[in-house]
Motif scaffolding. Sequence first.
Motif, PDB file in Angstrom:
ATOM      1  N   ALA A 139      15.694  12.541  54.592  1.00  0.00           N
ATOM      2  CA  ALA A 139      16.286  11.486  55.420  1.00  0.00           C
ATOM      3  C   ALA A 139      17.312  12.029  56.411  1.00  0.00           C
ATOM      4  O   ALA A 139      17.533  11.428  57.464  1.00  0.00           O
ATOM      5  N   ARG A 140      17.936  13.159  56.087  1.00  0.00           N
ATOM      6  CA  ARG A 140      19.086  13.642  56.869  1.00  0.00           C
ATOM      7  C   ARG A 140      18.783  13.775  58.363  1.00  0.00           C
ATOM      8  O   ARG A 140      19.587  13.324  59.199  1.00  0.00           O
ATOM      9  N   PRO A 141      17.662  14.375  58.775  1.00  0.00           N
ATOM     10  CA  PRO A 141      17.434  14.501  60.219  1.00  0.00           C
ATOM     11  C   PRO A 141      17.123  13.167  60.903  1.00  0.00           C
ATOM     12  O   PRO A 141      17.181  13.087  62.134  1.00  0.00           O
ATOM     13  N   MET A 142      16.790  12.133  60.118  1.00  0.00           N
ATOM     14  CA  MET A 142      16.377  10.848  60.686  1.00  0.00           C
ATOM     15  C   MET A 142      17.506   9.819  60.673  1.00  0.00           C
ATOM     16  O   MET A 142      17.350   8.731  61.238  1.00  0.00           O
ATOM     17  N   ALA A 143      18.620  10.122  60.025  1.00  0.00           N
ATOM     18  CA  ALA A 143      19.695   9.150  59.849  1.00  0.00           C
ATOM     19  C   ALA A 143      20.637   9.138  61.034  1.00  0.00           C
ATOM     20  O   ALA A 143      20.901  10.175  61.653  1.00  0.00           O
ATOM     21  N   ASP A 144      21.199   7.957  61.345  1.00  0.00           N
ATOM     22  CA  ASP A 144      22.160   7.833  62.432  1.00  0.00           C
ATOM     23  C   ASP A 144      23.514   8.412  62.054  1.00  0.00           C
ATOM     24  O   ASP A 144      24.278   8.848  62.917  1.00  0.00           O
ATOM     25  N   ALA A 145      23.845   8.368  60.744  1.00  0.00           N
ATOM     26  CA  ALA A 145      25.099   8.931  60.258  1.00  0.00           C
ATOM     27  C   ALA A 145      24.798   9.802  59.045  1.00  0.00           C
ATOM     28  O   ALA A 145      23.740   9.682  58.422  1.00  0.00           O
ATOM     29  N   GLN A 146      25.722  10.683  58.707  1.00  0.00           N
ATOM     30  CA  GLN A 146      25.460  11.674  57.676  1.00  0.00           C
ATOM     31  C   GLN A 146      26.246  11.438  56.382  1.00  0.00           C
ATOM     32  O   GLN A 146      26.227  12.297  55.499  1.00  0.00           O
ATOM     33  N   ASP A 147      26.924  10.304  56.249  1.00  0.00           N
ATOM     34  CA  ASP A 147      27.570   9.995  54.980  1.00  0.00           C
ATOM     35  C   ASP A 147      26.505   9.616  53.961  1.00  0.00           C
ATOM     36  O   ASP A 147      25.360   9.287  54.304  1.00  0.00           O
ATOM     37  N   ALA A 148      26.878   9.648  52.690  1.00  0.00           N
ATOM     38  CA  ALA A 148      25.898   9.477  51.614  1.00  0.00           C
ATOM     39  C   ALA A 148      25.167   8.143  51.702  1.00  0.00           C
ATOM     40  O   ALA A 148      23.931   8.097  51.598  1.00  0.00           O
ATOM     41  N   LEU A 149      25.891   7.038  51.904  1.00  0.00           N
ATOM     42  CA  LEU A 149      25.233   5.728  51.903  1.00  0.00           C
ATOM     43  C   LEU A 149      24.285   5.576  53.092  1.00  0.00           C
ATOM     44  O   LEU A 149      23.211   4.968  52.971  1.00  0.00           O
ATOM     45  N   SER A 150      24.655   6.137  54.240  1.00  0.00           N
ATOM     46  CA  SER A 150      23.760   6.068  55.404  1.00  0.00           C
ATOM     47  C   SER A 150      22.478   6.846  55.153  1.00  0.00           C
ATOM     48  O   SER A 150      21.386   6.409  55.548  1.00  0.00           O
ATOM     49  N   LEU A 151      22.588   8.002  54.488  1.00  0.00           N
ATOM     50  CA  LEU A 151      21.396   8.775  54.165  1.00  0.00           C
ATOM     51  C   LEU A 151      20.495   8.017  53.204  1.00  0.00           C
ATOM     52  O   LEU A 151      19.262   8.012  53.359  1.00  0.00           O
ATOM     53  N   TRP A 152      21.098   7.380  52.195  1.00  0.00           N
ATOM     54  CA  TRP A 152      20.303   6.591  51.255  1.00  0.00           C
ATOM     55  C   TRP A 152      19.536   5.481  51.978  1.00  0.00           C
ATOM     56  O   TRP A 152      18.334   5.278  51.749  1.00  0.00           O
ATOM     57  N   LYS A 153      20.223   4.727  52.814  1.00  0.00           N
ATOM     58  CA  LYS A 153      19.578   3.597  53.483  1.00  0.00           C
ATOM     59  C   LYS A 153      18.473   4.066  54.416  1.00  0.00           C
ATOM     60  O   LYS A 153      17.396   3.458  54.476  1.00  0.00           O
ATOM     61  N   ALA A 154      18.724   5.146  55.136  1.00  0.00           N
ATOM     62  CA  ALA A 154      17.681   5.688  56.011  1.00  0.00           C
ATOM     63  C   ALA A 154      16.488   6.158  55.193  1.00  0.00           C
ATOM     64  O   ALA A 154      15.333   5.906  55.553  1.00  0.00           O
ATOM     65  N   GLY A 155      16.752   6.825  54.082  1.00  0.00           N
ATOM     66  CA  GLY A 155      15.676   7.329  53.255  1.00  0.00           C
ATOM     67  C   GLY A 155      14.817   6.229  52.674  1.00  0.00           C
ATOM     68  O   GLY A 155      13.579   6.298  52.721  1.00  0.00           O
ATOM     69  N   PHE A 156      15.446   5.189  52.137  1.00  0.00           N
ATOM     70  CA  PHE A 156      14.660   4.099  51.554  1.00  0.00           C
ATOM     71  C   PHE A 156      13.872   3.345  52.623  1.00  0.00           C
ATOM     72  O   PHE A 156      12.738   2.919  52.392  1.00  0.00           O
ATOM     73  N   ALA A 157      14.466   3.162  53.808  1.00  0.00           N
ATOM     74  CA  ALA A 157      13.730   2.495  54.885  1.00  0.00           C
ATOM     75  C   ALA A 157      12.472   3.292  55.243  1.00  0.00           C
ATOM     76  O   ALA A 157      11.398   2.716  55.469  1.00  0.00           O
TER      77      ALA A 157
END
Length: 296
Positions: free
Chosen positions: A160-178
């Motif tokens: 998820a990290r390269p696809m996320a708008d932000a790099q904090d843990a919760l943002s990575l989780w939300k991007a990954g699940f989406a």
Amino acid sequence: MGRSLMPDTLPSLVTAELTAPADPRAAAMAGALAAKYPDASRAVLFYGSCLREKNLDGLMLDFYLIVSDYREAYGKCWLATANRLIPPNVFPFEHNGLIAKYAVLSEADFARLNGVGADNVSVWARFAQPARLLWVADDLARQRVVSAVASATPTLLSLARPMADAQDALSLWKAGFALTYNAELRAEKNGRSHSIVDADPERYRRFGEAALADGLPPSPKDAPARWRELQRRGKRLSVIRLAKASFTYAGGIDYLAWKINRHAGTTIVIKPWQRRWPLLGALTLLPRLFRGGAIR
């Protein structure tokens, strides 16, 4: 003595979560499920939305049965080949008034499919979420389950990290699940991927920060291409597994209709000919479901 100030490690968090208390009826069901495969059972994991429910009556519980080997589990039956080629096999189960479905994976496949090199998201996306280890054959089986489950969170966050708008843990989780929700046929409403994290943000923050502190596996160099591959393969595998379940899951087409109606608010009614030929019947549902947006 005061509380230790040492930060949580991901394996310690996973171990604590897997061994946390669970509904005694679910634990009894897990033991009965393991007893169905006495020569092969290694572990039984309980996961899914029923973990949060206090009353399990009328619900469909979700289990993963981890076995030593498919041949040990099924003998020379064709089910062993089906499980090896298109894991997992899925079956219904009833015990003491509860109903469930369970997926069967070998220890080797469970470890592989939780890792960053997995060719589909279905296992690591589930075990990055809470689960309970309700039955285990021995200490070695326990260690292998913990190790496999502990790799699910780094897998999701790394991809998820390269696809996320932000790099904090919760943002990575939300991007990954989406992203994972777009890699499967899902009978879920929009926003479900974010609501997973919002339901317990402290849990996801702790697990995410522990994974980040330990160091994530390298992210793919071309993350959009990697996700397109996972999403295309995930949709194809979903259809193939649906077809396979027509043979392995008694009443599978009725369960499919029930799950979609429950999550998507549709009113699908299975016709007699679809029960008689469940494989063909299940496949004929797909165009209607895509048009209606019931699965994505």
